[in-house]
Write an enzyme that holds these catalytic residues in place. Structure first.
Site, PDB file in Angstrom:
ATOM      1  CB  SER A 231      -0.938   0.001   1.212  1.00 42.02           C
ATOM      2  OG  SER A 231      -0.241  -0.335   2.374  1.00 42.02           O
TER       3      SER A 231
ATOM      4  CD  GLU B 165      -4.710   2.941  -5.666  1.00 40.34           C
ATOM      5  OE1 GLU B 165      -5.243   4.038  -5.464  1.00 40.34           O
ATOM      6  OE2 GLU B 165      -3.676   2.577  -5.064  1.00 40.34           O
TER       7      GLU B 165
ATOM      8  CG  ASN C 154      -3.501   5.048   0.914  1.00 40.81           C
ATOM      9  OD1 ASN C 154      -4.605   5.200   1.447  1.00 40.81           O
ATOM     10  ND2 ASN C 154      -2.841   3.922   0.971  1.00 40.81           N
TER      11      ASN C 154
ATOM     12  CG  HIS D 284      -3.175  -0.814  -3.213  1.00 45.50           C
ATOM     13  ND1 HIS D 284      -3.419   0.529  -3.020  1.00 45.50           N
ATOM     14  CD2 HIS D 284      -3.185  -1.363  -1.987  1.00 45.50           C
ATOM     15  CE1 HIS D 284      -3.568   0.761  -1.728  1.00 45.50           C
ATOM     16  NE2 HIS D 284      -3.429  -0.369  -1.085  1.00 45.50           N
TER      17      HIS D 284
HETATM   18  P1  NAI Z   1      -1.252  -8.982   8.082  1.00 42.29           P
HETATM   19  O1  NAI Z   1      -0.291  -8.692   9.153  1.00 42.29           O
HETATM   20  O2  NAI Z   1      -2.681  -9.271   8.413  1.00 42.29           O
HETATM   21  O3  NAI Z   1      -0.726 -10.240   7.233  1.00 42.29           O
HETATM   22  C1  NAI Z   1       0.597 -10.403   6.788  1.00 42.29           C
HETATM   23  C2  NAI Z   1       0.923 -11.891   6.774  1.00 42.29           C
HETATM   24  O4  NAI Z   1       2.144 -12.077   6.071  1.00 42.29           O
HETATM   25  C3  NAI Z   1       1.114 -12.467   8.175  1.00 42.29           C
HETATM   26  O5  NAI Z   1       0.267 -13.593   8.352  1.00 42.29           O
HETATM   27  C4  NAI Z   1       2.594 -12.874   8.207  1.00 42.29           C
HETATM   28  O6  NAI Z   1       2.850 -14.049   8.941  1.00 42.29           O
HETATM   29  C5  NAI Z   1       2.888 -13.094   6.734  1.00 42.29           C
HETATM   30  N1  NAI Z   1       4.278 -12.932   6.356  1.00 42.29           N
HETATM   31  C6  NAI Z   1       5.164 -12.007   6.780  1.00 42.29           C
HETATM   32  N2  NAI Z   1       6.341 -12.173   6.145  1.00 42.29           N
HETATM   33  C7  NAI Z   1       6.176 -13.214   5.289  1.00 42.29           C
HETATM   34  C8  NAI Z   1       7.030 -13.853   4.336  1.00 42.29           C
HETATM   35  N3  NAI Z   1       8.286 -13.463   4.147  1.00 42.29           N
HETATM   36  N4  NAI Z   1       6.528 -14.882   3.623  1.00 42.29           N
HETATM   37  C9  NAI Z   1       5.261 -15.302   3.819  1.00 42.29           C
HETATM   38  N5  NAI Z   1       4.417 -14.738   4.701  1.00 42.29           N
HETATM   39  C10 NAI Z   1       4.866 -13.707   5.423  1.00 42.29           C
HETATM   40  O7  NAI Z   1      -1.134  -7.799   7.034  1.00 42.29           O
HETATM   41  P2  NAI Z   1      -2.191  -7.272   5.972  1.00 42.29           P
HETATM   42  O8  NAI Z   1      -2.999  -6.188   6.581  1.00 42.29           O
HETATM   43  O9  NAI Z   1      -2.877  -8.419   5.331  1.00 42.29           O
HETATM   44  O10 NAI Z   1      -1.231  -6.561   4.915  1.00 42.29           O
HETATM   45  C11 NAI Z   1      -0.461  -7.290   3.988  1.00 42.29           C
HETATM   46  C12 NAI Z   1       0.005  -6.380   2.873  1.00 42.29           C
HETATM   47  O11 NAI Z   1      -1.113  -5.763   2.247  1.00 42.29           O
HETATM   48  C13 NAI Z   1       0.918  -5.234   3.311  1.00 42.29           C
HETATM   49  O12 NAI Z   1       1.854  -5.002   2.297  1.00 42.29           O
HETATM   50  C14 NAI Z   1      -0.041  -4.081   3.463  1.00 42.29           C
HETATM   51  O13 NAI Z   1       0.581  -2.846   3.339  1.00 42.29           O
HETATM   52  C15 NAI Z   1      -0.986  -4.345   2.306  1.00 42.29           C
HETATM   53  N6  NAI Z   1      -2.316  -3.760   2.403  1.00 42.29           N
HETATM   54  C16 NAI Z   1      -3.015  -3.796   3.583  1.00 42.29           C
HETATM   55  C17 NAI Z   1      -4.284  -3.235   3.649  1.00 42.29           C
HETATM   56  C18 NAI Z   1      -5.081  -3.274   4.916  1.00 42.29           C
HETATM   57  O14 NAI Z   1      -6.092  -2.559   5.011  1.00 42.29           O
HETATM   58  N7  NAI Z   1      -4.709  -4.082   5.895  1.00 42.29           N
HETATM   59  C19 NAI Z   1      -4.917  -2.591   2.467  1.00 42.29           C
HETATM   60  C20 NAI Z   1      -4.119  -2.687   1.260  1.00 42.29           C
HETATM   61  C21 NAI Z   1      -2.865  -3.226   1.261  1.00 42.29           C
END
Ligand code: NAI
Length: 519
Positions: free
Chosen positions: A124, A157, A195, A145
């Site tokens: 993001s 996006e 954003n 995105h």
């Molecule tokens: P989250 O913390 O819920 O999930 C991330 C997951 O990735 C965790 O389960 C973690 O164990 C896993 N992980 C970390 N490093 C890893 C690796 N090297 N290999 C495999 N798995 C790994 O985070 P979330 O909120 O789902 O965000 C994920 C991505 O999406 C980020 O880049 C975030 O910026 C982006 N994003 C998040 C939004 C939101 O509203 N939460 C909206 C749009 C994008």
């Protein structure tokens, strides 16, 4: 879609958190075999388990066919390592928001997948160009995105970095559409589209709070009156001040501390104090059992509108037309109607010797001084108003009194706004009031984004209406206003505050001098 190389192909989703789980669901619903991987053992299995519960709930309510739910689940297979990405045509990573982790993961995956596999990132805030750096084939890296919750939010996006192959962006765009999403192309720049363009929605509220121009409840009521689903303060409370502050800081830092995006010390203080909003029970509002305790709004109307017999509607255009219509209705009981002057250079209502003036960015005190009058009030722009849709009766609308206004006018200005059909809310005499300055700044940010090739005008409109539920896109708001007036309002803000925040987009400034605001 049949000629899309990604159609129906296996998809590897890395990261089974909030976003990864949602992406896996959407891909599976669209018919792709999905391998869902998380580095934390058991996370992919539990994400699949949660999805099973959600789908069962929908089936029980009769909102999803049991067969479709079962097929969707059957397509999602938890994976135990990156090696299982072999044979996939598309990888979507949704792991932790850290560039080193994303680069390392994609490098590992690049060694496993075939040469034509697309590597998409759901980042993001990190540059897609930077994530691709160091890979053998950076052209295959693209931003995809999604918005949270993925299954419900239609926007995607599709973000191209400097080296992203146009065919890769086109394939991911077509695929997103096939998944039932609304994709919008974006160039990899800080904040991408949503954003970035959304920053002023929060920043203007924070700036007004910082100078004590209004309370959070008044600001929220004004913006809800303008058609926004949530006011900026309640929305920041919902998002979490830590998250909102982090996004603002990341855009600010990525733009080399462009003061346009300066984070608010007020919000920094809230974050430092743990007043993060709903999740901690206290932000701008206090939350008891998850529900906000919203303070009452000030009562502005204390008497009926009065006149010695001279009411004139000034100005041309839909807002003046509405004022004439509303003033005519208000005076009908007395058996007479308002006069109309179209060419006077301001929009509003003159009642005897006093004026209610639609904000042009000057304060009420400045307007009064320029007109040589005491009894002046400015009112906010009813941005929801179009020739086809009058404002909803009782729509909240901010107004401010000139410093030298009499007590009589202080009571009569809101009385007349109420007679015109608004619910007037007093705010301090801040330039551009609340809605006008916020919407002008949303337009300004979008104009810069378009000028810098980040997105198209329809792309900006789609992104803001679908990504953050704005009631209209920035260019739709501009079409109801005019580049000349928006530029004038921003110039007034700029001359009032100085600094970089209200720097006008060159695109708007150029458009402002075109005859009749031609596109
Ligand atoms: P989250 O913390 O819920 O999930 C991330 C997951 O990735 C965790 O389960 C973690 O164990 C896993 N992980 C970390 N490093 C890893 C690796 N090297 N290999 C495999 N798995 C790994 O985070 P979330 O909120 O789902 O965000 C994920 C991505 O999406 C980020 O880049 C975030 O910026 C982006 N994003 C998040 C939004 C939101 O509203 N939460 C909206 C749009 C994008």
């Amino acid at each position: 879609m049949t000629d899309n190389p990604l159609a129906g192909q296996p998809v590897f989703v890395a990261g089974a958190g909030i976003m990864g789980a949602g992406i896996a669901q959407v891909a599976a619903q669209a018919g792709h075999p999905v391998r869902l991987y998380d580095q934390r053992a058991g996370t992919a299995e539990s994400a699949r388990g949660r999805l099973a519960d959600q789908l069962a709930g929908l089936v029980a309510k009769g909102r999803l066919d049991a067969g479709i739910a079962q097929q969707t689940l059957a397509r999602i297979e938890p994976a135990h390592g990156t090696a299982q990405a072999a044979g996939c045509a598309l990888v979507i990573e949704a792991i932790v928001e850290q560039i080193d982790a994303k680069r390392a993961l994609l490098a590992e995956l690049e060694a496993v997948v075939g040469p034509r596999c697309v590597l998409a990132t759901n980042t993001s805030s990190i540059s897609v160009t930077a994530i691709a750096q160091g890979l053998a084939h950076p052209g295959r890296v693209v931003g995809m995105h999604f918005f949270n919750p993925v299954a419900r939010m239609p926007l995607v996006e599709v973000v191209s970095g400097l080296q992203t192959d146009a065919a890769v962006a086109a394939a991911v765009f077509a695929l997103s559409r096939h998944w039932g999403k609304v994709p919008v192309h974006a160039r990899s720049t800080p904040g991408f589209i949503v954003n970035r363009i959304a920053r002023p929605y929060y920043a203007e509220a924070l700036a007004l709070l910082h100078e004590q121009a209004a309370t959070p409840a008044v600001l929220d009521a004004c913006l809800r009156g303008a058609g926004f689903r949530m006011g900026p303060c309640e929305l920041m409370d919902l998002i979490g001040h830590d998250t909102n502050f982090a996004v603002t800081k990341s855009v600010f830092e990525a733009c080399f501390q462009d003061r346009r995006y300066t984070p608010s010390p007020l919000q920094a203080e809230m974050v430092a104090g743990g007043l993060l909003g709903r999740k901690t029970g206290q932000g701008f509002y206090a939350y008891a059992d998850g529900q906000p305790t919203t303070p009452a709004l000030p009562v502005a109307v204390t008497e009926a509108p009065a006149t010695a017999g001279e009411v004139t509607v000034h100005g041309a255009g839909p807002i003046a037309d509405f004022l004439e219509h509303a003033a005519t209705a208000a005076l009908a009981a007395q058996g007479w109607g308002p006069a109309r002057q179209r060419g006077s250079g301001w929009t509003g209502l003159q009642v005897d010797g006093a004026r209610l003036v639609l904000t042009d960015g000057r304060t009420a005190t400045e307007v009064a001084a320029a007109a040589g009058l005491r009894d002046v009030a400015v009112f906010d722009r009813p941005v929801a108003l179009t020739p086809a849709s009058p404002p909803a009766p009782g729509m909240a609308l901010g107004y401010a009194l000139a410093a030298g206004a009499s007590d009589a006018w202080a009571a009569q200005a809101p009385a007349w706004l109420a007679a015109l059909g608004f619910a007037p809310l007093p705010v301090a005499d801040a330039p551009g009031l609340v809605v006008a300055r916020t919407v002008a700044m949303l337009i300004n940010e979008a104009a810069d984004a378009v000028q810098q090739g980040v997105c198209t005008e329809p792309g900006a409109d789609a992104a803001m209406t679908l990504g953050v539920n704005h009631p209209a896109g920035p260019f739709e708001f501009l079409s109801r206003w005019s580049a000349r007036e928006v530029t004038a309002l921003l110039d007034a803000l700029d001359s009032h505050y100085r600094g970089e925040r209200y720097r006008t987009s060159p695109l708007l400034r150029r458009r402002a001098v075109m005859p009749q605001d031609l596109p």
